[in-house]
Write an enzyme that holds these catalytic residues in place. Sequence first.
Site, PDB file in Angstrom:
ATOM      1  CG  ASP A   1      -6.724  -4.362  -3.598  1.00  0.00           C
ATOM      2  OD1 ASP A   1      -6.054  -4.188  -2.869  1.00  0.00           O
ATOM      3  OD2 ASP A   1      -7.648  -5.520  -3.179  1.00  0.00           O
TER       4      ASP A   1
ATOM      5  CG  HIS B   1      15.162 -17.584  27.448  1.00  0.00           C
ATOM      6  ND1 HIS B   1      15.087 -18.177  26.455  1.00  0.00           N
ATOM      7  CD2 HIS B   1      14.556 -17.781  28.306  1.00  0.00           C
ATOM      8  CE1 HIS B   1      15.082 -19.451  26.993  1.00  0.00           C
ATOM      9  NE2 HIS B   1      14.643 -19.864  28.928  1.00  0.00           N
TER      10      HIS B   1
HETATM   11  P1  FAD Z   1     -11.312  -2.005  -0.837  1.00  0.00           P
HETATM   12  O1  FAD Z   1     -10.848  -2.381   0.774  1.00  0.00           O
HETATM   13  O2  FAD Z   1     -11.829  -3.068  -1.984  1.00  0.00           O
HETATM   14  O3  FAD Z   1     -12.469  -1.184  -1.129  1.00  0.00           O
HETATM   15  C1  FAD Z   1     -12.947  -0.402  -1.902  1.00  0.00           C
HETATM   16  C2  FAD Z   1     -14.538  -0.005  -1.006  1.00  0.00           C
HETATM   17  O4  FAD Z   1     -15.222   0.632  -3.025  1.00  0.00           O
HETATM   18  C3  FAD Z   1     -15.891  -1.290  -1.337  1.00  0.00           C
HETATM   19  O5  FAD Z   1     -15.979  -0.619   0.100  1.00  0.00           O
HETATM   20  C4  FAD Z   1     -16.096  -0.504  -2.645  1.00  0.00           C
HETATM   21  O6  FAD Z   1     -18.061  -0.940  -2.428  1.00  0.00           O
HETATM   22  C5  FAD Z   1     -16.354   0.536  -2.836  1.00  0.00           C
HETATM   23  N1  FAD Z   1     -16.673   1.683  -4.286  1.00  0.00           N
HETATM   24  C6  FAD Z   1     -15.883   0.317  -5.342  1.00  0.00           C
HETATM   25  N2  FAD Z   1     -16.352   1.477  -6.669  1.00  0.00           N
HETATM   26  C7  FAD Z   1     -16.910   2.121  -6.387  1.00  0.00           C
HETATM   27  C8  FAD Z   1     -17.819   3.564  -6.368  1.00  0.00           C
HETATM   28  N3  FAD Z   1     -17.980   3.657  -7.870  1.00  0.00           N
HETATM   29  N4  FAD Z   1     -18.614   4.667  -5.840  1.00  0.00           N
HETATM   30  C9  FAD Z   1     -18.687   4.533  -4.652  1.00  0.00           C
HETATM   31  N5  FAD Z   1     -17.599   3.324  -3.617  1.00  0.00           N
HETATM   32  C10 FAD Z   1     -17.450   2.427  -4.611  1.00  0.00           C
HETATM   33  N6  FAD Z   1      -5.419  -7.694   2.605  1.00  0.00           N
HETATM   34  C11 FAD Z   1      -4.467  -7.957   4.475  1.00  0.00           C
HETATM   35  O7  FAD Z   1      -3.271  -6.514   4.260  1.00  0.00           O
HETATM   36  N7  FAD Z   1      -4.859  -8.786   4.940  1.00  0.00           N
HETATM   37  C12 FAD Z   1      -4.955  -9.713   5.115  1.00  0.00           C
HETATM   38  O8  FAD Z   1      -5.597 -10.335   6.221  1.00  0.00           O
HETATM   39  C13 FAD Z   1      -6.315 -10.044   4.085  1.00  0.00           C
HETATM   40  N8  FAD Z   1      -7.658 -10.915   4.152  1.00  0.00           N
HETATM   41  C14 FAD Z   1      -8.311 -10.843   3.059  1.00  0.00           C
HETATM   42  C15 FAD Z   1      -9.380 -11.675   3.109  1.00  0.00           C
HETATM   43  C16 FAD Z   1      -9.719 -11.971   2.286  1.00  0.00           C
HETATM   44  C17 FAD Z   1     -11.459 -12.677   2.031  1.00  0.00           C
HETATM   45  C18 FAD Z   1      -9.723 -11.098   0.947  1.00  0.00           C
HETATM   46  C19 FAD Z   1     -10.900 -11.127  -0.170  1.00  0.00           C
HETATM   47  C20 FAD Z   1      -9.033 -10.275   1.235  1.00  0.00           C
HETATM   48  C21 FAD Z   1      -8.297  -9.990   2.491  1.00  0.00           C
HETATM   49  N9  FAD Z   1      -6.904  -8.804   2.228  1.00  0.00           N
HETATM   50  C22 FAD Z   1      -6.239  -8.696   3.581  1.00  0.00           C
HETATM   51  C23 FAD Z   1      -6.973  -7.672   1.146  1.00  0.00           C
HETATM   52  C24 FAD Z   1      -7.482  -6.401   1.290  1.00  0.00           C
HETATM   53  O9  FAD Z   1      -8.779  -7.026   2.194  1.00  0.00           O
HETATM   54  C25 FAD Z   1      -7.884  -5.396   0.552  1.00  0.00           C
HETATM   55  O10 FAD Z   1      -6.082  -5.443  -0.458  1.00  0.00           O
HETATM   56  C26 FAD Z   1      -7.591  -3.869   0.839  1.00  0.00           C
HETATM   57  O11 FAD Z   1      -9.551  -4.632   1.454  1.00  0.00           O
HETATM   58  C27 FAD Z   1      -7.658  -2.794  -0.245  1.00  0.00           C
HETATM   59  O12 FAD Z   1      -8.458  -2.263   0.201  1.00  0.00           O
HETATM   60  P2  FAD Z   1      -9.000  -0.424  -1.156  1.00  0.00           P
HETATM   61  O13 FAD Z   1      -8.894   0.489   0.141  1.00  0.00           O
HETATM   62  O14 FAD Z   1      -8.114  -0.495  -1.992  1.00  0.00           O
HETATM   63  O15 FAD Z   1     -10.442  -1.248  -1.116  1.00  0.00           O
END
Ligand code: FAD
Length: 467
Positions: free
Chosen positions: A313, A445
């Site tokens: 993200d 089916h």
């Molecule tokens: P994240 O999951 O956001 O993880 C990032 C992590 O980094 C967090 O735990 C944070 O605490 C940690 N962090 C940040 N900065 C620091 C730092 N400086 N030091 C240490 N740790 C840090 N996507 C789907 O594909 N299917 C779904 O059904 C879906 N449902 C969703 C429902 C909701 C309500 C929401 C809000 C999102 C949903 N998403 C869904 C989107 C999905 O959650 C995100 O796309 C996904 O979590 C992104 O993953 P990521 O690893 O990039 O980041």
Amino acid sequence: MSKYDVTIIGSGPGGYVAAIRCAQLGLKTAIIEKYDTLGGTCLNVGCIPSKALLDSSEHYHNAAHTFDEHGINLKDLSPDFKKMIERKNKVVDQTCKGIEFLMDKNKIDVHHGVGSFVDKNTIKVIDSEGKETELKTDKTIIATGSKPNFFKGMEPDKERIITSTEALSLKEIPKTMIVIGGGVIGLELGSVYARLGTKVEVVEFADSIIPTMDETMGKELTRVLKKLKMKFNMKHKVQNVENTGEGVIVTALDKKDKEVQFEADYCLVAVGRKPYTEGLGLENVGIKTTDRGQVEVNENLQTSVDNIYAIGDVVRGAMLAHKAEEEGTFVAEKIAGQIPHINYNLIPGVVYTWPEVASVGKTEQEVRDSGVEYKTGSFPMKALGRSRASGDIQGLVKIITNKETDEILGFHMIGARAADLIMEGVVAMEYRASAEDLVRMSHPHPTYSEAVREAAMDATGDRAIHV
Ligand code: FAD
Ligand code: NAD
């Protein structure tokens, strides 16, 4: 001081998958997470808890509205919301513990605390008690994810003006709720509460809900959700949200620029998410960000500093868990000297309403804009024996093909289990199948998958059998 081949900041689906793949490839790996639990947004306050509540509320809705049609009579039905939330918490807990187990199994060092760059090979971790640790690392992967976005006038106070995080843990079922934003979060969480009896009203800026998906999906989903008594106000621009103590007043400009007000118990702000880079110390290493705050990366997901990568993200592209996972795997394999690949055109998108909406490839508008001559084929779910048997008759499958070659360019569906069925479209498109290829494959089916074959028949000519 600990020394690693790869250090990953953030333990969401991007970060933890990258860590496991690095470890599998023989790299000494560490992961840093600022919260006590692993799994990031997705496992803690995103995909998993929202799906747990979607499933519970769907069971309740069916018990209240469709069981009698199946000859099942229930008396004195009521939702136990506290128990639903407790069950959701348990599901989250088990899922997050699963990641701890995987870190342990793959011998990945987990550091809890906020990670930030000291220099391009040194990461400082400050834990919740203020204790500092420094890690030396050859490569770093930024996987810090995103946070809820909001605009001026709609700042969440987490009491009455809430984000998805609070909406997943409310103490009561609201009588009324305004949802700002008819995107994925607004419609998934809006339908959770609508099924439990909340009067949900959506205020959306665009002229359709799920405006980034194929326009047929938005139209059909609006029809479906109106049956849940959800109300929609399109082309409305929210100006202000006020917490009155007892509830909220939302002020917006309608399509004629006239001021309108909506009152409700709660206002869910669901207008997108923004990349999260706060406290990372990007400035200490000179990592560039875009004007949208995303970490800038090249086609190899490498930042402006060559030993630092970023995924999920926090970088450009769809904010989806499986996209983050793909990128985690990609970077791990790249670091290990392999030649990985991601097909960004084939990352499916799903909205977990019921029925579900799922999509892969180009929308009809995108194909039209590209100038390619195309055909479409569609098939309504209600014409399937399987749908009539289950009572899930809403929705349709729509396939877009290249008029000349018959190659599938877009695959969109709304219907029962569309979230799982979309993989037929992904596999077909990965292998550059034609609609005719789908027609020639036997589909069991009675299944919902027959709608895919019939839509493919429609796309190749006027030859669908069951309409
Ligand atoms: P994240 O999951 O956001 O993880 C990032 C992590 O980094 C967090 O735990 C944070 O605490 C940690 N962090 C940040 N900065 C620091 C730092 N400086 N030091 C240490 N740790 C840090 N996507 C789907 O594909 N299917 C779904 O059904 C879906 N449902 C969703 C429902 C909701 C309500 C929401 C809000 C999102 C949903 N998403 C869904 C989107 C999905 O959650 C995100 O796309 C996904 O979590 C992104 O993953 P990521 O690893 O990039 O980041
Ligand atoms: P979104 O981008 O899906 O929808 C936001 C909606 O808000 C859009 O329809 C937009 O037109 C509208 N909007 C923007 N500004 C507005 C304003 N001022 N007034 C009224 N409406 C306004 O964002 P989201 O629903 O907040 O979800 C955030 C991200 O989380 C998405 O990118 C999505 O990929 C991810 N997510 C995915 C799933 C899933 O895969 N099932 C579920 C939840 C979240």
